[in-house]
Write a protein that holds these residues in place. Structure first.
Motif, PDB file in Angstrom:
ATOM      1  N   ASP A  65       0.753  -1.140   0.045  1.00 30.89           N
ATOM      2  CA  ASP A  65       0.044   0.153  -0.117  1.00 30.89           C
ATOM      3  C   ASP A  65       1.018   1.233   0.055  1.00 30.89           C
ATOM      4  O   ASP A  65       1.871   1.096   0.594  1.00 30.89           O
ATOM      5  N   ILE A  66       0.174   2.263  -0.592  1.00 31.94           N
ATOM      6  CA  ILE A  66       1.198   3.639  -0.565  1.00 31.94           C
ATOM      7  C   ILE A  66       0.391   4.464   0.629  1.00 31.94           C
ATOM      8  O   ILE A  66      -0.848   4.483   0.581  1.00 31.94           O
ATOM      9  N   VAL A  67       1.327   4.729   1.513  1.00 28.73           N
ATOM     10  CA  VAL A  67       0.828   5.497   2.651  1.00 28.73           C
ATOM     11  C   VAL A  67       1.401   6.684   2.972  1.00 28.73           C
ATOM     12  O   VAL A  67       2.462   7.310   2.420  1.00 28.73           O
ATOM     13  N   ASP A  76       5.021  15.414   6.178  1.00 29.02           N
ATOM     14  CA  ASP A  76       4.611  14.302   6.224  1.00 29.02           C
ATOM     15  C   ASP A  76       5.369  13.629   4.908  1.00 29.02           C
ATOM     16  O   ASP A  76       5.447  14.339   3.955  1.00 29.02           O
ATOM     17  N   TYR A  77       5.461  12.186   4.788  1.00 30.89           N
ATOM     18  CA  TYR A  77       5.995  11.567   3.909  1.00 30.89           C
ATOM     19  C   TYR A  77       5.040  10.672   2.985  1.00 30.89           C
ATOM     20  O   TYR A  77       4.185  10.142   4.053  1.00 30.89           O
ATOM     21  N   SER A 168       1.528   6.732  13.405  1.00 30.00           N
ATOM     22  CA  SER A 168       2.098   8.092  12.770  1.00 30.00           C
ATOM     23  C   SER A 168       1.362   8.146  11.461  1.00 30.00           C
ATOM     24  O   SER A 168       1.474   9.175  10.518  1.00 30.00           O
ATOM     25  N   VAL A 169       0.796   7.041  10.954  1.00 30.77           N
ATOM     26  CA  VAL A 169       0.333   6.849   9.496  1.00 30.77           C
ATOM     27  C   VAL A 169      -1.040   7.596   9.388  1.00 30.77           C
ATOM     28  O   VAL A 169      -2.056   7.394  10.322  1.00 30.77           O
ATOM     29  N   ILE A 170      -1.197   8.449   8.538  1.00 28.57           N
ATOM     30  CA  ILE A 170      -2.269   9.518   8.245  1.00 28.57           C
ATOM     31  C   ILE A 170      -3.401   8.486   7.456  1.00 28.57           C
ATOM     32  O   ILE A 170      -4.781   8.601   7.907  1.00 28.57           O
ATOM     33  N   GLY A 171      -2.981   7.838   6.615  1.00 23.93           N
ATOM     34  CA  GLY A 171      -3.956   7.073   5.696  1.00 23.93           C
ATOM     35  C   GLY A 171      -3.191   6.444   4.421  1.00 23.93           C
ATOM     36  O   GLY A 171      -1.859   6.909   4.313  1.00 23.93           O
TER      37      GLY A 171
END
Length: 193
Positions: A65-67, A76-77, A168-171
Motif C-alpha cells: 500500500d502507498i501511505v 509528512d512523507y 504516525s500513519v495518516i492514511g
C-alpha cells in the motif's frame, strides 16, 4: 405577519442544512479521507511531484500500500509499505525477499530496467541490505511498518529514518485525482490501469 414567519422558518431550515453540511464535511475530512499533495520525487515513477491524492483514514494496511505518515513535527512523507510487523526484509541484486520469500515489485520494473540501461547491468536500483544491516533488528517491530519510496536511489525512507510507528500513519493513498488526465484509483499501491 405570516410571510415573516415563513421567511424566518425557511431561514432557520437553510441555516440548519448548512450547519449539518459543514459538520458532515468536517467529520468526513477529519476521520475518513483527506486530500494530499505529493511533494518530491521519491515515489516516481508511480507518483509525480505535485500529484494530488485522496488518502483514506480507515482500514488495515497491507504490504505494498502507498501511505502518508507524519515523519516528524513538520513533514509528512508518502511511501510504499514494504514490511509489516514481524516481517524480515532483505534486498539482494534488486530482488525483494520478505520472510525469505521472493516478491516481484511490478511497480518499479521499468525503473530498474531504465537504471540498468543508463548505468550498466551491474548497477543496483535498490542497494543490497537486510533489515538487521540497516536498523539492527531482524524483524519489523510490533506496531510499526517498514516503508520505501519507489524511486529507490532518491528516496529518504525507512532505510534512513527507521521504521514508522503505525500511529504516525495518516492514511492510505486511494485516488490520484490531479492532474486530471492521470486520475486513477490506486489499488494496493498500484495504479489501476
Amino acid at each position: 405577519m405570516l410571510r415573516k414567519q415563513k421567511i424566518k422558518s425557511a431561514t432557520k431550515e437553510w441555516v440548519k442544512a448548512i450547519l449539518i453540511g459543514l459538520s458532515l464535511f468536517i467529520i468526513i475530512r477529519t476521520f475518513l479521507f483527506a486530500p494530499v499533495l505529493v511533494d518530491g520525487k521519491s515515489m516516481e515513477s508511480t507518483l509525480q511531484d505535485e500529484d494530488r491524492l485522496i488518502v483514506t483514514r480507515l482500514g488495515n494496511l497491507e504490504r505494498f500500500d502507498i501511505v502518508v505518515f507524519h515523519a516528524n513535527d513538520k513533514d509528512d512523507y508518502i511511501k510504499r509499505v514494504i514490511g509489516l510487523p514481524g516481517d524480515t526484509i532483505a534486498y539482494v541484486n534488486d530482488q525483494l525477499f520478505i520472510n525469505g520469500e521472493q516478491y516481484n515489485e511490478e511497480y518499479i520494473e521499468e525503473d530498474i530496467r531504465s537504471h540498468k540501461d543508463q548505468f550498466g547491468e551491474d548497477a543496483l536500483y535498490t542497494g543490497n541490505f537486510t533489515l538487521e544491516d540497516k536498523l539492527g533488528f531482524e524483524e519489523v517491530p510490533e506496531d510499526t511498518i517498514f516503508v520505501m519510496g519507489d524511486n529507490r536511489p532518491h528516496s529518504w525512507d525507512s532505510r534512513d529514518i527507521g521504521v514508522v510507528p503505525l500511529d504516525s500513519v495518516i492514511g492510505e493513498a486511494r485516488v490520484l485525482f490531479w492532474p486530471f488526465k492521470n486520475s486513477t484509483l490506486l489499488t494496493n499501491g498500484h495504479k489501476d490501469e
